[in-house]
Design a protein around this motif. Structure first.
Motif, mmCIF file in Angstrom:
data_model
loop_
_atom_site.group_PDB
_atom_site.id
_atom_site.type_symbol
_atom_site.label_atom_id
_atom_site.label_comp_id
_atom_site.label_asym_id
_atom_site.label_seq_id
_atom_site.Cartn_x
_atom_site.Cartn_y
_atom_site.Cartn_z
ATOM 1 N N SER A 65 0.834 -1.209 0.000
ATOM 2 C CA SER A 65 0.000 0.000 0.000
ATOM 3 C C SER A 65 0.861 1.249 0.000
ATOM 4 O O SER A 65 0.538 2.259 -0.646
ATOM 5 N N PHE A 66 1.981 1.180 0.713
ATOM 6 C CA PHE A 66 2.913 2.307 0.788
ATOM 7 C C PHE A 66 3.531 2.567 -0.591
ATOM 8 O O PHE A 66 3.579 3.703 -1.077
ATOM 9 N N LEU A 67 3.941 1.477 -1.247
ATOM 10 C CA LEU A 67 4.514 1.599 -2.591
ATOM 11 C C LEU A 67 3.499 2.191 -3.572
ATOM 12 O O LEU A 67 3.838 3.018 -4.420
ATOM 13 N N LEU A 68 2.245 1.718 -3.468
ATOM 14 C CA LEU A 68 1.200 2.192 -4.383
ATOM 15 C C LEU A 68 0.696 3.575 -3.994
ATOM 16 O O LEU A 68 -0.019 4.225 -4.738
ATOM 17 N N ASN A 69 1.111 3.984 -2.795
ATOM 18 C CA ASN A 69 0.728 5.287 -2.266
ATOM 19 C C ASN A 69 -0.793 5.470 -2.189
ATOM 20 O O ASN A 69 -1.326 6.531 -2.530
ATOM 21 N N THR A 70 -1.500 4.409 -1.769
ATOM 22 C CA THR A 70 -2.958 4.525 -1.596
ATOM 23 C C THR A 70 -3.449 3.501 -0.580
ATOM 24 O O THR A 70 -2.870 2.414 -0.463
ATOM 25 N N ASP A 71 -4.489 3.869 0.151
ATOM 26 C CA ASP A 71 -5.121 2.866 1.018
ATOM 27 C C ASP A 71 -6.463 2.429 0.436
ATOM 28 O O ASP A 71 -7.296 1.854 1.117
ATOM 29 N N ASP A 72 -6.655 2.713 -0.861
ATOM 30 C CA ASP A 72 -7.913 2.352 -1.511
ATOM 31 C C ASP A 72 -8.148 0.850 -1.550
ATOM 32 O O ASP A 72 -9.289 0.397 -1.674
ATOM 33 N N TYR A 73 -7.074 0.075 -1.514
ATOM 34 C CA TYR A 73 -7.239 -1.381 -1.622
ATOM 35 C C TYR A 73 -7.378 -2.060 -0.267
ATOM 36 O O TYR A 73 -7.467 -3.277 -0.186
ATOM 37 N N LEU A 74 -7.355 -1.272 0.813
ATOM 38 C CA LEU A 74 -7.516 -1.868 2.146
ATOM 39 C C LEU A 74 -9.001 -1.969 2.487
ATOM 40 O O LEU A 74 -9.822 -1.239 1.935
ATOM 41 N N GLY A 75 -9.307 -2.879 3.403
ATOM 42 C CA GLY A 75 -10.701 -3.017 3.843
ATOM 43 C C GLY A 75 -11.590 -3.586 2.759
ATOM 44 O O GLY A 75 -11.150 -4.335 1.894
ATOM 45 N N LEU A 76 -12.869 -3.197 2.813
ATOM 46 C CA LEU A 76 -13.848 -3.724 1.864
ATOM 47 C C LEU A 76 -13.682 -3.161 0.461
ATOM 48 O O LEU A 76 -13.917 -3.838 -0.523
ATOM 49 N N SER A 77 -13.342 -1.851 0.398
ATOM 50 C CA SER A 77 -13.220 -1.137 -0.886
ATOM 51 C C SER A 77 -14.516 -1.095 -1.691
ATOM 52 O O SER A 77 -14.483 -0.983 -2.914
ATOM 53 N N VAL A 78 -15.659 -1.206 -1.021
ATOM 54 C CA VAL A 78 -16.919 -1.077 -1.767
ATOM 55 C C VAL A 78 -17.119 0.371 -2.192
ATOM 56 O O VAL A 78 -17.468 0.660 -3.334
ATOM 57 N N ILE A 79 -16.875 1.289 -1.249
ATOM 58 C CA ILE A 79 -16.879 2.708 -1.602
ATOM 59 C C ILE A 79 -15.562 3.298 -1.104
ATOM 60 O O ILE A 79 -14.841 2.676 -0.320
ATOM 61 N N SER A 80 -15.234 4.468 -1.577
ATOM 62 C CA SER A 80 -14.006 5.112 -1.137
ATOM 63 C C SER A 80 -14.371 6.387 -0.401
ATOM 64 O O SER A 80 -15.403 7.002 -0.660
ATOM 65 N N GLU A 81 -13.522 6.768 0.536
ATOM 66 C CA GLU A 81 -13.798 8.012 1.271
ATOM 67 C C GLU A 81 -13.507 9.232 0.398
ATOM 68 O O GLU A 81 -14.069 10.306 0.576
ATOM 69 N N LYS A 82 -12.615 9.021 -0.610
ATOM 70 C CA LYS A 82 -12.228 10.143 -1.470
ATOM 71 C C LYS A 82 -13.150 10.226 -2.690
ATOM 72 O O LYS A 82 -13.617 9.217 -3.190
ATOM 73 N N ALA A 83 -13.338 11.443 -3.176
ATOM 74 C CA ALA A 83 -14.228 11.642 -4.324
ATOM 75 C C ALA A 83 -13.722 10.880 -5.547
ATOM 76 O O ALA A 83 -14.502 10.310 -6.309
ATOM 77 N N ASN A 84 -12.409 10.872 -5.756
ATOM 78 C CA ASN A 84 -11.873 10.180 -6.919
ATOM 79 C C ASN A 84 -11.118 8.896 -6.532
ATOM 80 O O ASN A 84 -10.199 8.458 -7.212
ATOM 81 N N GLY A 85 -11.498 8.339 -5.377
ATOM 82 C CA GLY A 85 -10.847 7.123 -4.920
ATOM 83 C C GLY A 85 -11.272 5.917 -5.739
ATOM 84 O O GLY A 85 -12.261 5.964 -6.477
ATOM 85 N N ILE A 86 -10.497 4.833 -5.594
ATOM 86 C CA ILE A 86 -10.805 3.605 -6.340
ATOM 87 C C ILE A 86 -11.606 2.669 -5.444
ATOM 88 O O ILE A 86 -11.237 2.417 -4.302
ATOM 89 N N SER A 87 -12.708 2.168 -5.975
ATOM 90 C CA SER A 87 -13.587 1.294 -5.195
ATOM 91 C C SER A 87 -14.431 0.475 -6.163
ATOM 92 O O SER A 87 -14.334 0.659 -7.377
ATOM 93 N N ILE A 88 -15.257 -0.426 -5.621
ATOM 94 C CA ILE A 88 -16.145 -1.171 -6.511
ATOM 95 C C ILE A 88 -17.071 -0.197 -7.235
ATOM 96 O O ILE A 88 -17.303 -0.303 -8.442
#
Lengths: 420, 420
Positions: free
Chosen positions: A273-296
């Protein structure tokens, strides 16, 4: 004729009687679990530092299962064994609190995992417990545990019909029996209804109805693209299953100290996650907290995910679940599929939302060997107008996912096609 | 992993190669058959006197099968036996022209019958013929005949996914195997597409989306009404199966001269129609020539049918098909279900169109023991939003339809629920 009808009534009333209490409790506990999961995810978003504790929490989870697990670590496989009467140990009731606790911990501290495994274990262990306590002679024990699986799946995703068929399909690769159809259906509907009564809502995905794409206008090229995507979804599922297994076996073999496994696993998750510089892939990832985050959810929009998003989620989930953390595989499989579908849709010039939807259900179909439940899941989540494409993609993915799935206890008596 | 993928590709290409020609020919012949059926129905509407010849035509049909039938009179059951490898006689190719001819004659002269049996026999006999001629060693013979069944069903109703699952479900009561899933899917899609290319259109039924009725708002009373309707649909199917069997056995036993059977049968159909003072129950009855006539389409409207319409269609169809005439059972089953659903909907204060739709698929589900194909049929014909109700109604009807269905060759190894 009258005898048949009388017997059908008897089976109907017995099923309702036996299934009802279990389904109500399962629906309630799944609602509690989903509530806790939401809170845990929110807390992690607001307290980012918490993910650095992931390796330590891994030790705690491993210890919990070692000290008081009573074999319940085997999870879904133990449930399947119980139904197939392959297990003499039985499913302990403590499976329910343990799996809720450890899944919430996994999500709170940023493991990449799902939730259906937890729900299925809640339903399955409650059903096994009612069998033990009440010594029902009204229906076969096996049927009640299957109903527990259906109840858990139904409540966690809000899809009662897919859940019903899922409970029948996971027992064997390549064939199903209908004898538990009615009990599973009742359990699914009751459990889902109860869960909704607590105010639980499910994420809504939508595929825009594109009038240009219809099975009634024969577009061979489009069909071919759906088939290609199905093949890709099947292969992605194989990569996930193979990599998970490799990871599980090699860590068991090369890491002597059990407690070290989740520490290394948690560390790897953090490092990637540190290398990818994102926590978008942690947890469920159904929705993202960020407006342009990556999620289902973002996978249903053009450019909503990166080209390798599916791959990173696959890697992080395999590490999380193979190295001591808890949770389901299915929501990550949804993510992997939706993200891969998004990428394929962009690449093939096809509607991204439809291809995300196809991936969502097809990687799941492939990894769990449940093609029928998956196409019904598509109808329940995205609507019925795309059923032909759902079917093609799920069935092709199922054929291309190899002989192993994520449930090792799923019996593989029949091969996927006759060998000649 | 690579070996699995290579094998899947091999199976995929083999399936396409073997299935494609058969599916193209089946789709074409079904298109021709549907065209002739339309013309025959139109001619009968314009020349009402023709129905008085029905008894005579019965003799002709019986004679055709006796003289040149070569055992193909067994129809769908012969196809099922061929797949289950219960038959050594094989399916003769002449089944195709014979069943097209005799079904069109039955409809032209006003017998009450369907069309799916004809389509299934076209697909099945063509598939058996390709097996015989080409001696395919690419896929198991059984798989191609199953694909033929799927191709026929798919083209005749325009529902490829229901057709795929139907071909798997009709072989056994209570269980299915997935090994033919892919071949059946291909055959269904190709055959349906080819049939549409000829300009064939299918009747459109519609259920108004009623926002008040949703599985997500728990209306126990409404659920209970759906369950009650499902029970009624199952029992209606049992009445049809039992009455047909009784009729077939008793005529065989008490009427010595074979040619007399269709004469009496045709006479009974005419006599009942005369008593009811309507020819609405003759032929397919999908649509009516009269603005306020009774048909499947009218069953989706309030007061669109009489309270006993389902019963009269049941009686007339049982007589037609048990006493020497030819055609399918499924379209009449759709009528019986839709009309009974209409009546129940009016009586229970439920949306008539939804209940007509439930009956349409559920009596079919019950009589053919294909609950999964039937709910998929519902999705393909009426849309996905009512899937939960489709599932409840079809599954309950399936449980309440007894141990026998309309296909005697369907194997009944497993019971519908475990006996304890």
């Amino acid at each position: 004729m009258l005898k048949d009808i009388r017997e059908a009534f008897r089976h109907l009333f017995r099923s309702i009687l036996v299934v009802f209490p279990m389904a109500v409790v399962t629906g309630s506990l799944v609602a509690l679990f989903l509530f806790l999961l939401d809170k845990a995810t929110l807390f992690r978003w607001q307290n980012k530092w918490i993910i650095y504790l992931l390796p330590l929490i891994g030790i705690l989870i491993t210890q919990i299962y070692q000290v008081i697990g009573k074999g319940s670590e085997a999870g879904n496989n133990l449930i399947i064994d119980e139904i197939n009467e392959e297990s003499t140990k039985g499913v302990p009731l403590r499976m329910t609190p343990l799996i809720i606790l450890t899944t919430v911990l996994t999500h709170l501290f940023g493991g990449s995992a799902g939730r259906e495994g937890t729900a299925v274990q809640i339903g399955g262990s409650l059903a096994a417990f009612s069998n033990k306590i009440f010594k029902f002679k009204l229906i076969e024990k096996r049927l009640l545990v299957m109903a527990g699986v259906a109840a858990g799946f139904s409540a966690v995703f809000g899809t009662p019909i897919a859940a019903t068929v899922f409970a029948l399909e996971i027992l064997f690769v390549g064939r199903i029996r209908f004898d538990a159809l009615l009990t599973c259906l009742f359990a699914s509907i009751v459990s889902n209804s109860v869960c909704l009564l607590y105010g639980i809502t499910h994420t809504h995905y939508s595929i825009a109805s594109n009038p240009l794409i219809s099975i009634h206008q024969i577009d061979l090229l489009f069909l071919l693209k759906v088939i290609l995507a199905g093949i890709a979804f099947g292969i992605a599922s194989q990569i996930f299953v193979t990599f998970s297994e490799l990871l599980k076996n090699s860590t068991k073999k090369y890491i002597q100290k059990k407690w070290l496994i989740p520490v290394i696993g948690g560390g790897m998750v953090l490092f990637i996650s540190f290398l990818l510089n994102t926590d978008d892939y942690l947890g469920l990832s159904v929705i993202s907290e960020k407006a342009n985050g990556i999620s289902i959810v973002s996978a249903f929009k053009a450019n909503g995910v990166d080209e390798l998003s599916w791959f990173w989620k696959l890697i992080l989930t395999a590490i999380t679940l193979s190295m001591g953390f808890k949770g389901g595989e299915v929501t990550p499989l949804f993510f992997i599929g939706a993200a891969l579908g998004n990428t394929l849709g962009m690449f093939l010039g096809c509607p991204v939302d439809l291809f995300a939807g196809l991936g969502f259900i097809s990687v799941f179909a492939a990894a769990t060997n449940t093609p029928l439940a998956s196409m019904l899941l598509g109808v329940e989540l995205f609507g019925g107008e795309f059923l032909p494409f759902f079917a093609i993609s799920c069935i092709i993915a199922y054929y291309f996912s190899g002989s192993k799935g994520i449930y090792h206890s799923q019996k593989n008596e029949a091969s996927k096609w006759p060998k000649i």
